[in-house]
Design a protein around this motif. Structure first.
Motif, mmCIF file in Angstrom:
data_model
loop_
_atom_site.group_PDB
_atom_site.id
_atom_site.type_symbol
_atom_site.label_atom_id
_atom_site.label_comp_id
_atom_site.label_asym_id
_atom_site.label_seq_id
_atom_site.Cartn_x
_atom_site.Cartn_y
_atom_site.Cartn_z
ATOM 1 N N GLU A 116 0.837 -1.213 0.000
ATOM 2 C CA GLU A 116 0.000 0.000 0.000
ATOM 3 C C GLU A 116 0.865 1.255 0.000
ATOM 4 N N THR A 117 1.936 1.193 0.756
ATOM 5 C CA THR A 117 2.808 2.363 0.845
ATOM 6 C C THR A 117 3.380 2.721 -0.522
ATOM 7 N N VAL A 118 3.890 1.710 -1.207
ATOM 8 C CA VAL A 118 4.517 2.007 -2.494
ATOM 9 C C VAL A 118 3.473 2.417 -3.522
ATOM 10 N N ASN A 119 2.318 1.839 -3.423
ATOM 11 C CA ASN A 119 1.226 2.234 -4.316
ATOM 12 C C ASN A 119 0.850 3.688 -4.085
ATOM 13 N N ASN A 120 0.785 4.042 -2.818
ATOM 14 C CA ASN A 120 0.496 5.436 -2.489
ATOM 15 C C ASN A 120 1.589 6.363 -2.978
ATOM 16 N N LEU A 121 2.806 5.928 -2.804
ATOM 17 C CA LEU A 121 3.942 6.746 -3.226
ATOM 18 C C LEU A 121 3.825 7.067 -4.705
ATOM 19 N N ILE A 122 3.501 6.036 -5.470
ATOM 20 C CA ILE A 122 3.399 6.225 -6.918
ATOM 21 C C ILE A 122 2.250 7.152 -7.262
ATOM 22 N N SER A 123 1.092 6.897 -6.695
ATOM 23 C CA SER A 123 -0.046 7.726 -7.096
ATOM 24 C C SER A 123 0.119 9.157 -6.584
ATOM 25 N N CYS A 124 0.726 9.321 -5.423
ATOM 26 C CA CYS A 124 0.981 10.678 -4.929
ATOM 27 C C CYS A 124 1.933 11.418 -5.848
ATOM 28 N N THR A 125 2.974 10.733 -6.248
ATOM 29 C CA THR A 125 3.960 11.379 -7.117
ATOM 30 C C THR A 125 3.312 11.815 -8.419
ATOM 31 N N VAL A 126 2.502 10.920 -8.982
ATOM 32 C CA VAL A 126 1.832 11.263 -10.237
ATOM 33 C C VAL A 126 0.927 12.473 -10.034
ATOM 34 N N GLN A 127 0.210 12.446 -8.918
ATOM 35 C CA GLN A 127 -0.689 13.573 -8.630
ATOM 36 C C GLN A 127 0.088 14.880 -8.521
ATOM 37 N N LYS A 128 1.192 14.827 -7.821
ATOM 38 C CA LYS A 128 1.989 16.041 -7.619
ATOM 39 C C LYS A 128 2.506 16.585 -8.946
ATOM 40 N N ILE A 129 2.930 15.670 -9.791
ATOM 41 C CA ILE A 129 3.458 16.098 -11.093
ATOM 42 C C ILE A 129 2.349 16.748 -11.907
ATOM 43 N N LYS A 130 1.207 16.098 -11.880
ATOM 44 C CA LYS A 130 0.075 16.642 -12.627
ATOM 45 C C LYS A 130 -0.270 18.036 -12.113
ATOM 46 N N ALA A 131 -0.265 18.140 -10.813
ATOM 47 C CA ALA A 131 -0.626 19.423 -10.226
ATOM 48 C C ALA A 131 0.394 20.492 -10.584
ATOM 49 N N ALA A 132 1.643 20.109 -10.510
ATOM 50 C CA ALA A 132 2.692 21.085 -10.794
ATOM 51 C C ALA A 132 2.623 21.563 -12.228
ATOM 52 N N LEU A 133 2.246 20.645 -13.123
ATOM 53 C CA LEU A 133 2.198 20.996 -14.540
ATOM 54 C C LEU A 133 0.803 21.463 -14.943
ATOM 55 N N GLN A 134 -0.011 21.596 -13.953
ATOM 56 C CA GLN A 134 -1.364 22.117 -14.160
ATOM 57 C C GLN A 134 -2.190 21.290 -15.141
ATOM 58 N N CYS A 135 -2.072 20.000 -14.972
ATOM 59 C CA CYS A 135 -2.982 19.135 -15.710
ATOM 60 C C CYS A 135 -4.056 18.733 -14.715
ATOM 61 N N GLU A 136 -5.288 18.778 -15.142
ATOM 62 C CA GLU A 136 -6.313 18.337 -14.200
ATOM 63 C C GLU A 136 -6.332 16.813 -14.200
ATOM 64 N N SER A 137 -6.539 16.274 -13.092
ATOM 65 C CA SER A 137 -6.565 14.830 -13.004
ATOM 66 C C SER A 137 -7.961 14.352 -13.298
#
Length: 816
Positions: free
Chosen positions: A795-816
DNA sequence: CAGCTAATCCCTT
DNA sequence: AAGGGATTAGCTG
């Protein structure tokens, strides 16, 4: 009656042939009466008329006979022996003969002196003394044709008549000649035996069902000049092959006799033709060729060979047939590659939108006979072509391609694994020309959504002109029916490879053709357009990788290194660091693609996102990694951002805090930088994360980034500070333990689409230009290799991955 | 019996 | 006629 007077009437050998009616004796001592004159003349045994009384005369007679005339004497002597009077006792001549024999035994001591002093008292049979022969031989060695003067001199010295010397030389010459002839004869006989054996084996091979299908004899009549050339080349390759075989001691077993009985009659005309064909080099090759050659099936046969011949023969013979088939296949593939690389319209047509080339399938089918059989059900075709200038010369590139390790190093992100499984020919005359080998490789696109392509193929190298080489690959899964269960093949490579031409400026022009059939259903929808575009496994990616890597090598080898180092690093330090970075990136790729470099176990956990693949493995006894249970998680997402922008964002150490938990919430600093290419995006760097508080030591991160036309990578791993000091001072990097994480970016969108034959997914979402981003982490979840994996870790690693993706999307201003 | 050697036959130059 | 190839006789191992 004077014998002397009588003999004067006779002439040498061809004198009077008057024969008196007298009783004769044959060799056995039986009397023969009234032998016809004709018979005697024919037998050339009797010249002068003879009477019984001649032989019955006094013991001194024989001596008298020998005095006046050599020829007469000789004939008389023969006479005496063959027509010996039946006196019931040993003839005088025999007595004399035995005496003369013993005289010769004595050597030159007394008797020869006598012979010199006295008038020539010839013995009917004698041999020259060893001394005489020795002298004669000595002169013969220098001059086998002495002139009269020399002969005279020799005769005086050796106490021989000049005639004897002359005869001796004549005889010696003929002897030499016969010896030579005999020697030649035996050579010819040996050769003949070899040919017969070869013929036998070919005949046996012709009894094979395959040959009855090939129609080889039917097409023999009208072979084109080109095919003739191929045949010649083929036979030369076979010679080479046999030389290699012989060296390796791989002798073939004799064809089993039961074979001849069990199968139908041979095809006489074909075997005859083929026997000739396989000896195209005739005398030149036959001496060197000791092994029965594999059958020459003729050009064009490969298309009719979907299966291996039945395993009736010995393994060695099977192997020979197999190799022969490989050669045929390689030649056909080479032919196809060169045509594919050099022909434009109508074989390749430009698509209207993307401007990329597309293979005209109808034209392709018209032009080529299929090398490896029909396309498997459900497979789609991918055909791409690309040309580029690469800073490498043809010889280096060819050497690289023919060496599986160097090949994999040249395309590190494309090739997960490679090996040469069999070398059939290592090339001619010390070059790679004609080199043929069997290879195995795992090819990858860096995403868990695209399965690794496992391919077994032939790689064949040929020089086409000065500075022009071609290397062709072609799958052999359809030919090689291994004894093990047929492995599932998800990809077949049709003739693919490159044509390289040296350019005057040190670059070479490389035309790459990549033609494959693969199971598209295994590929996630989102990646299908990429693959069809050629940016996945196609020519565009190979060329882009090649250009980048060659540029990197050129920069690393040049002394003028563009330095942006914050801290000066020694040359040894740079080398160690690059090596460490290479290992890091290789491990990253292996984790993303689950290639067999590591033994990953796939997990199917319920609490993990659908497109996230989680795998584990145990790390034991590898000093390059921390020991324990390693968890790998990877996923790929599509982002509506250009690949360049995504890459620049991810590799910028100052923006690290936007997505990297290792950054401790602040910017990172670049401590060291090693450029690997003109583009600043190709580099290895060492980053330092700021400490959270004063008493916490900062953390070092090794990072490698690279970019080319086909995609980009950002790979990083936290590293131990003391270990990194060792590396930067040129120490061994093998003991630096690290686990890599990072990103792989490939373009997606209209720009990347257009070529290839694979039907792109029409029902997929319509996209604007964007990127496919793969995110992957490798994390040590337990330092005990035997520990069980917990749900929490996954679960931790799964969260890590999805959090990272979310952060990148947010930083690049892509809506999820 | 094959193989060798001295000598002969017979043809070419 | 000289020279040389082909052939043969007469041996040897």
């Amino acid at each position: 009656m004077s014998f002397g007077g009588f003999l004067e009437n006779t002439t040498g050998g061809g004198g009077a042939r008057i024969v008196a009616d007298i009783p004769y004796s044959n060799g056995n001592g039986n009397l023969i009466h009234n032998m016809p004159a004709a018979a005697l003349a024919q037998s050339r045994l009797v010249t002068p008329p003879l009477t019984k009384s001649m032989f019955n005369s006094s013991p001194g007679l024989s001596l008298g006979l020998q005095q006046p005339n050599m020829d007469g004497q000789a004939d008389m002597g023969r006479m005496a022996e063959n027509f010996e009077v039946n006196t019931g006792r040993r003839s005088r001549d025999e007595e004399h003969e035995s005496r003369s024999g013993s005289d010769n035994m004595d050597g030159a001591s007394g008797d020869d002196q006598d012979a010199a002093d006295n008038p020539p008292r010839k013995k009917r049979y004698h041999r020259h003394t060893p001394q005489q022969i020795q002298e004669l031989e000595a002169l013969f060695k220098e001059c086998p044709h002495p002139d009269e003067k020399q002969r005279l001199e020799l005769s005086r010295r050796l106490c021989l008549e000049t005639r004897q010397v002359k005869f001796w030389f004549q005889n010696r010459r003929t002897q030499m000649k016969t010896q030579l002839e005999r020697h030649e004869n035996s050579l010819l006989r040996q050769e003949n035996d070899k040919l017969r054996a070869e013929n036998m084996s070919i005949r046996d091979a012709m009894r094979n069902p395959i040959c009855s299908n090939c129609g080889g004899s039917a097409i023999m009549g009208e072979i084109s000049i080109e095919e003739q050339h191929l045949r010649i080349e083929n036979s030369r390759l076979k010679d080479e092959l046999d030389r290699v075989c012989a060296l390796a001691g791989k002798f073939l077993g004799r064809p089993i006799s039961s074979l001849a009985n069990s199968i139908g009659p041979p095809l006489p005309s074909s075997s005859l033709e083929l026997g000739v064909g396989s000896n195209g080099y005739g005398v030149l090759s036959t001496v060197a060729t000791t092994l029965p050659l594999g059958p020459d099936f003729g050009i064009g046969i490969s298309s009719a060979l979907p299966v291996m011949p039945p395993a009736r023969t010995t393994a060695g013979f099977d192997r020979s047939i197999e190799r022969s088939m490989f050669l045929e296949l390689a030649l056909a593939a080479m032919d196809e590659l060169v045509k594919m690389a050099q022909t434009d319209e109508p074989l390749w047509v430009r698509s209207l939108e993307g401007g990329r080339e597309m293979l005209n399938h109808e034209e392709y089918v018209r032009t080529f006979t299929p090398c490896i059989g029909l396309r498997p059900n459900g497979f789609v075709t991918e055909a791409t072509r690309e040309t580029g200038m690469v800073i490498v010369n043809s010889l280096v590139l060819v050497e690289t391609l023919m060496d599986s390790n160097r090949w994999a190093e040249m395309f590190p992100y494309l090739i997960a694994r490679s090996s040469t499984t069999d070398v059939i020919s290592s090339g001619m005359g010390g070059t790679r020309n004609g080199s043929l080998q069997l290879m195995h490789a795992e090819l990858q696109v860096l995403s868990p959504l695209v399965p690794v392509r496992e391919v077994n193929f032939l790689r064949f190298c040929k020089q086409h002109a000065e500075g022009v080489w071609a290397v062709v690959d072609v799958s052999i899964d359809s030919i090689r029916e291994t004894s093990v269960a047929p492995t599932f093949v998800n990809c077949r490579r049709l003739p693919s490879g490159c044509v390289v031409q040296d350019m005057p400026n040190g670059y070479s022009k490389v035309t790459w053709v990549e033609h494959a059939e693969y199971d598209e259903s295994e590929v996630h929808q989102v990646y299908r357009p990429l693959l069809s575009s050629g940016m996945g496994f196609g020519a565009q990616r190979w060329i882009a990788n090649l250009q980048r890597q060659c540029e990197c090598l050129a920069i690393l080898m040049s002394s003028a290194v563009p330095t942006r180092d914050h801290a000066a690093i020694t040359a040894g330090g740079r080398r160690s660091m690059l090596k460490l970075a290479q290992r890091m990136t290789d491990n990253f790729c292996a984790g993303v693609c689950a290639s067999t470099v590591h033994k990953w176990n796939k997990l199917h956990a319920e609490n993990v996102d659908e497109d996230v693949r989680v795998m584990t493995r145990k790390s034991v006894d590898d000093p390059g990694e921390p020991p324990g249970v390693v968890l790998s998680a990877a996923t790929s997402v599509w982002l509506p951002v250009s690949p360049q922008r995504l890459f620049n964002f991810l590799r910028d150490e100052r923006l690290r805090s936007e997505w990297d938990i290792l950054s401790n919430g602040g910017p990172m600093q670049e401590m060291a930088h090693i450029a690997k290419g003109q583009d600043h995006g190709n580099c290895v760097s060492l980053l330092r994360a700021g400490a959270l508080n004063a008493n916490q030591s900062s953390m070092l991160i090794l990072q490698e980034t690279c970019i080319d036309a086909a995609g980009s990578l950002v790979v990083y791993a936290p590293v131990d500070i003391p270990a990194m000091h060792v590396v930067m001072n040129g120490g061994d990097s093998a003991y630096v333990a690290l686990l890599p994480s990072g990103f792989a970016i490939v373009p997606d969108g209209p720009g990347s689409r257009g070529s290839g034959e694979a039907t792109s997914n029409g029902d997929g979402p319509l996209r604007v230009s964007g990127s496919l981003l793969t995110v992957a982490f490798q994390i040590l979840v337990n330092s005990l290799p035997t520990a069980k994996l917990t749900v929490e870790s996954v679960e931790t690693v799964n969260n890590l991955i999805s959090c990272t993706v979310q952060k990148i999307k947010a930083a690049l201003q892509c809506e999820s």
